[in-house]
Design a protein around this motif. Structure first.
Motif, PDB file in Angstrom:
ATOM      1  N   PHE A  84      49.694  48.424  40.753  1.00 18.10           N
ATOM      2  CA  PHE A  84      49.741  47.900  42.015  1.00 18.10           C
ATOM      3  C   PHE A  84      48.012  47.806  42.537  1.00 18.10           C
ATOM      4  O   PHE A  84      47.226  48.480  42.270  1.00 18.10           O
ATOM      5  CB  PHE A  84      50.554  48.910  43.010  1.00 18.10           C
ATOM      6  N   SER A  85      47.857  46.656  43.290  1.00 19.67           N
ATOM      7  CA  SER A  85      46.592  46.445  43.783  1.00 19.67           C
ATOM      8  C   SER A  85      46.699  46.157  45.148  1.00 19.67           C
ATOM      9  O   SER A  85      47.711  45.438  45.782  1.00 19.67           O
ATOM     10  CB  SER A  85      45.863  45.321  42.992  1.00 19.67           C
ATOM     11  N   ALA A  86      45.529  46.362  45.889  1.00 21.67           N
ATOM     12  CA  ALA A  86      45.729  45.693  47.447  1.00 21.67           C
ATOM     13  C   ALA A  86      44.877  44.530  47.542  1.00 21.67           C
ATOM     14  O   ALA A  86      44.090  44.119  46.899  1.00 21.67           O
ATOM     15  CB  ALA A  86      44.528  46.579  48.401  1.00 21.67           C
ATOM     16  N   HIS A  87      45.511  43.608  48.304  1.00 18.62           N
ATOM     17  CA  HIS A  87      45.334  42.247  48.078  1.00 18.62           C
ATOM     18  C   HIS A  87      44.986  41.588  49.598  1.00 18.62           C
ATOM     19  O   HIS A  87      45.333  41.911  50.562  1.00 18.62           O
ATOM     20  CB  HIS A  87      46.630  41.414  47.800  1.00 18.62           C
ATOM     21  N   VAL A  88      43.641  40.882  49.614  1.00 16.01           N
ATOM     22  CA  VAL A  88      43.158  40.382  50.816  1.00 16.01           C
ATOM     23  C   VAL A  88      42.810  38.887  50.585  1.00 16.01           C
ATOM     24  O   VAL A  88      42.345  38.724  49.549  1.00 16.01           O
ATOM     25  CB  VAL A  88      41.938  41.129  51.580  1.00 16.01           C
ATOM     26  N   GLU A  89      43.208  38.164  51.369  1.00 16.90           N
ATOM     27  CA  GLU A  89      42.889  36.625  51.260  1.00 16.90           C
ATOM     28  C   GLU A  89      42.551  35.705  52.360  1.00 16.90           C
ATOM     29  O   GLU A  89      42.975  36.268  53.736  1.00 16.90           O
ATOM     30  CB  GLU A  89      44.006  35.901  50.661  1.00 16.90           C
ATOM     31  N   TYR A  90      41.742  34.672  52.432  1.00 20.39           N
ATOM     32  CA  TYR A  90      41.537  33.750  53.462  1.00 20.39           C
ATOM     33  C   TYR A  90      41.944  32.280  52.821  1.00 20.39           C
ATOM     34  O   TYR A  90      41.495  31.972  51.810  1.00 20.39           O
ATOM     35  CB  TYR A  90      40.177  33.699  53.802  1.00 20.39           C
ATOM     36  N   ASN A  91      42.486  31.588  53.799  1.00 22.28           N
ATOM     37  CA  ASN A  91      42.704  30.222  53.698  1.00 22.28           C
ATOM     38  C   ASN A  91      42.087  29.481  54.706  1.00 22.28           C
ATOM     39  O   ASN A  91      42.160  29.654  55.951  1.00 22.28           O
ATOM     40  CB  ASN A  91      44.157  29.807  53.424  1.00 22.28           C
ATOM     41  N   ALA A 106      43.855  31.090  58.027  1.00 21.68           N
ATOM     42  CA  ALA A 106      44.759  32.203  57.761  1.00 21.68           C
ATOM     43  C   ALA A 106      44.141  33.072  57.060  1.00 21.68           C
ATOM     44  O   ALA A 106      43.503  33.103  56.032  1.00 21.68           O
ATOM     45  CB  ALA A 106      46.154  31.480  57.149  1.00 21.68           C
ATOM     46  N   TRP A 107      44.518  34.486  57.536  1.00 26.92           N
ATOM     47  CA  TRP A 107      44.102  35.571  56.807  1.00 26.92           C
ATOM     48  C   TRP A 107      45.488  36.427  56.396  1.00 26.92           C
ATOM     49  O   TRP A 107      46.273  36.499  56.951  1.00 26.92           O
ATOM     50  CB  TRP A 107      43.447  36.674  57.736  1.00 26.92           C
ATOM     51  N   LEU A 108      45.384  36.986  55.132  1.00 21.66           N
ATOM     52  CA  LEU A 108      46.366  37.331  54.717  1.00 21.66           C
ATOM     53  C   LEU A 108      46.084  38.907  53.896  1.00 21.66           C
ATOM     54  O   LEU A 108      45.142  39.136  53.416  1.00 21.66           O
ATOM     55  CB  LEU A 108      46.970  36.663  53.341  1.00 21.66           C
ATOM     56  N   GLY A 109      47.049  39.886  54.013  1.00 16.76           N
ATOM     57  CA  GLY A 109      46.769  41.274  53.220  1.00 16.76           C
ATOM     58  C   GLY A 109      48.125  41.670  52.855  1.00 16.76           C
ATOM     59  O   GLY A 109      49.145  41.453  53.545  1.00 16.76           O
ATOM     60  N   GLY A 110      47.930  42.561  51.816  1.00 16.48           N
ATOM     61  CA  GLY A 110      49.401  43.070  51.305  1.00 16.48           C
ATOM     62  C   GLY A 110      49.092  43.925  49.843  1.00 16.48           C
ATOM     63  O   GLY A 110      48.069  44.264  49.714  1.00 16.48           O
ATOM     64  N   VAL A 111      50.209  43.746  49.085  1.00 18.47           N
ATOM     65  CA  VAL A 111      49.968  44.238  47.830  1.00 18.47           C
ATOM     66  C   VAL A 111      50.685  43.423  46.727  1.00 18.47           C
ATOM     67  O   VAL A 111      51.504  42.555  46.936  1.00 18.47           O
ATOM     68  CB  VAL A 111      51.367  45.590  48.019  1.00 18.47           C
ATOM     69  N   ASP A 112      49.938  43.731  45.552  1.00 19.20           N
ATOM     70  CA  ASP A 112      50.145  42.900  44.336  1.00 19.20           C
ATOM     71  C   ASP A 112      50.566  43.787  43.583  1.00 19.20           C
ATOM     72  O   ASP A 112      50.082  44.933  43.287  1.00 19.20           O
ATOM     73  CB  ASP A 112      48.843  42.218  44.043  1.00 19.20           C
ATOM     74  N   TYR A 113      51.636  43.296  42.592  1.00 20.64           N
ATOM     75  CA  TYR A 113      52.208  44.081  41.452  1.00 20.64           C
ATOM     76  C   TYR A 113      52.320  42.951  40.403  1.00 20.64           C
ATOM     77  O   TYR A 113      52.954  41.969  40.480  1.00 20.64           O
ATOM     78  CB  TYR A 113      53.833  44.643  41.500  1.00 20.64           C
ATOM     79  N   PHE A 114      51.741  43.828  39.209  1.00 19.78           N
ATOM     80  CA  PHE A 114      51.366  42.935  38.139  1.00 19.78           C
ATOM     81  C   PHE A 114      52.372  43.445  36.884  1.00 19.78           C
ATOM     82  O   PHE A 114      52.369  44.825  36.520  1.00 19.78           O
ATOM     83  CB  PHE A 114      49.733  43.043  37.904  1.00 19.78           C
ATOM     84  N   MET A 115      53.140  42.581  35.979  1.00 18.06           N
ATOM     85  CA  MET A 115      53.848  42.733  35.007  1.00 18.06           C
ATOM     86  C   MET A 115      53.390  41.792  33.834  1.00 18.06           C
ATOM     87  O   MET A 115      52.970  40.770  34.061  1.00 18.06           O
ATOM     88  CB  MET A 115      55.371  42.439  35.498  1.00 18.06           C
ATOM     89  N   HIS A 116      53.581  42.137  32.648  1.00 20.89           N
ATOM     90  CA  HIS A 116      53.233  41.442  31.490  1.00 20.89           C
ATOM     91  C   HIS A 116      53.902  41.968  30.272  1.00 20.89           C
ATOM     92  O   HIS A 116      54.461  43.048  29.908  1.00 20.89           O
ATOM     93  CB  HIS A 116      51.362  41.822  31.299  1.00 20.89           C
ATOM     94  N   SER A 117      53.802  41.139  29.173  1.00 18.96           N
ATOM     95  CA  SER A 117      54.612  41.432  27.702  1.00 18.96           C
ATOM     96  C   SER A 117      53.437  42.265  27.136  1.00 18.96           C
ATOM     97  O   SER A 117      52.225  42.408  27.560  1.00 18.96           O
ATOM     98  CB  SER A 117      54.680  40.194  27.152  1.00 18.96           C
ATOM     99  N   ALA A 118      53.852  42.739  25.979  1.00 20.07           N
ATOM    100  CA  ALA A 118      53.043  43.770  25.265  1.00 20.07           C
ATOM    101  C   ALA A 118      51.526  43.094  24.924  1.00 20.07           C
ATOM    102  O   ALA A 118      50.444  43.726  24.676  1.00 20.07           O
ATOM    103  CB  ALA A 118      53.590  44.394  24.183  1.00 20.07           C
ATOM    104  N   ASP A 119      51.719  41.755  24.648  1.00 19.97           N
ATOM    105  CA  ASP A 119      50.433  41.205  24.054  1.00 19.97           C
ATOM    106  C   ASP A 119      49.857  40.470  25.206  1.00 19.97           C
ATOM    107  O   ASP A 119      48.813  39.316  24.855  1.00 19.97           O
ATOM    108  CB  ASP A 119      50.840  40.199  22.864  1.00 19.97           C
TER     109      ASP A 119
END
Length: 225
Positions: A84-91, A106-119
């Motif tokens: 989990f990461s905290a995410h902020v963004e401007y467009n 636009a301003w954005l804020g929220g949560v990022d969840y990252f998934m990945h394979s073993a490699d």
């Protein structure tokens, strides 16, 4: 609009090593109302605090003069480890057609969840964001970003999808709020670690002042610095 980060860059982000990558993309858009060139400069940097990303798009008319500029810049904060990461963004951006116009900031804020394979050859980011569109409305936005490396990294599949709700997306005399969807899958063949060629296909609904569903494919080349 891009938001696309390749799997090996995400690996650097997860391992909390300092890493930077910049690339230049040149697209020719074959969309029904388009037929113009777009250049994109994007940059990603990972560090021990998380990662930051930005891109700038320029559209060009038949005389090869810029007619529209658009940018996004974001920061994911994660110094505690885990997915989990905290995410902020401007467009925001601007256009030169029809006497000039602004693309709402636009301003954005929220949560990022990252998934990945073993490699880390397959990656997926899921983002739940709150978006404040200047002069319009506030809305949730749901974003997915994906990346896949195939054929010993010769083939890269990547892209993103956004869903949000926006006032006056195409019926400018009303105050209705409409769902807006955009996705841009990309397909790249990597000739070398620097040079790639491929395509981007923009799939959208109620986006950019157009009512309903649109498909806008491109042919493109990319140089990784």
């Amino acid at each position: 609009m891009k938001k696309i980060v390749s799997a090996f860059i995400l690996l650097a982000a997860v391992s909390s090593q300092t890493y930077a990558q910049t690339d230049l993309q040149v697209h020719y858009d074959f969309g029904k109302t388009r037929h113009y060139v777009t250049t994109t400069v994007e940059s990603f940097k990972a560090d021990k605090w998380g990662n930051e990303y930005f891109f700038v798009d320029f559209d060009y008319d038949a005389k090869n003069s810029p007619t529209c500029a658009y940018m996004e810049i974001s920061r994911c904060l994660n110094f505690w480890g885990g997915p989990f990461s905290a995410h902020v963004e401007y467009n925001g951006g601007l256009g030169l057609g029809n006497g000039g116009y602004g693309i709402n900031s636009a301003w954005l804020g929220g949560v990022d969840y990252f998934m990945h394979s073993a490699d880390f050859s397959k990656t997926l980011n899921l983002k739940a964001l709150f978006k404040d569109i200047k002069g319009k409305n506030r809305t949730p936005q749901f974003t997915t970003v994906w990346g896949m490396q195939l054929l010993n990294k010769k083939l890269t599949l990547s892209g993103f999808a956004d869903l949000w709700w926006e006032k006056n997306t195409y019926e400018y005399l009303t105050n209705d709020i409409h769902p807006v969807f955009i996705s841009e899958p990309q397909f790249w063949y990597n000739f070398t670690e620097h040079l790639s060629a491929g395509s981007e296909i923009e799939l959208s609904t109620n986006f950019g002042g157009h009512k309903g569903f649109m498909v806008n494919p491109t042919l493109a080349v990319k140089w990784n610095f």
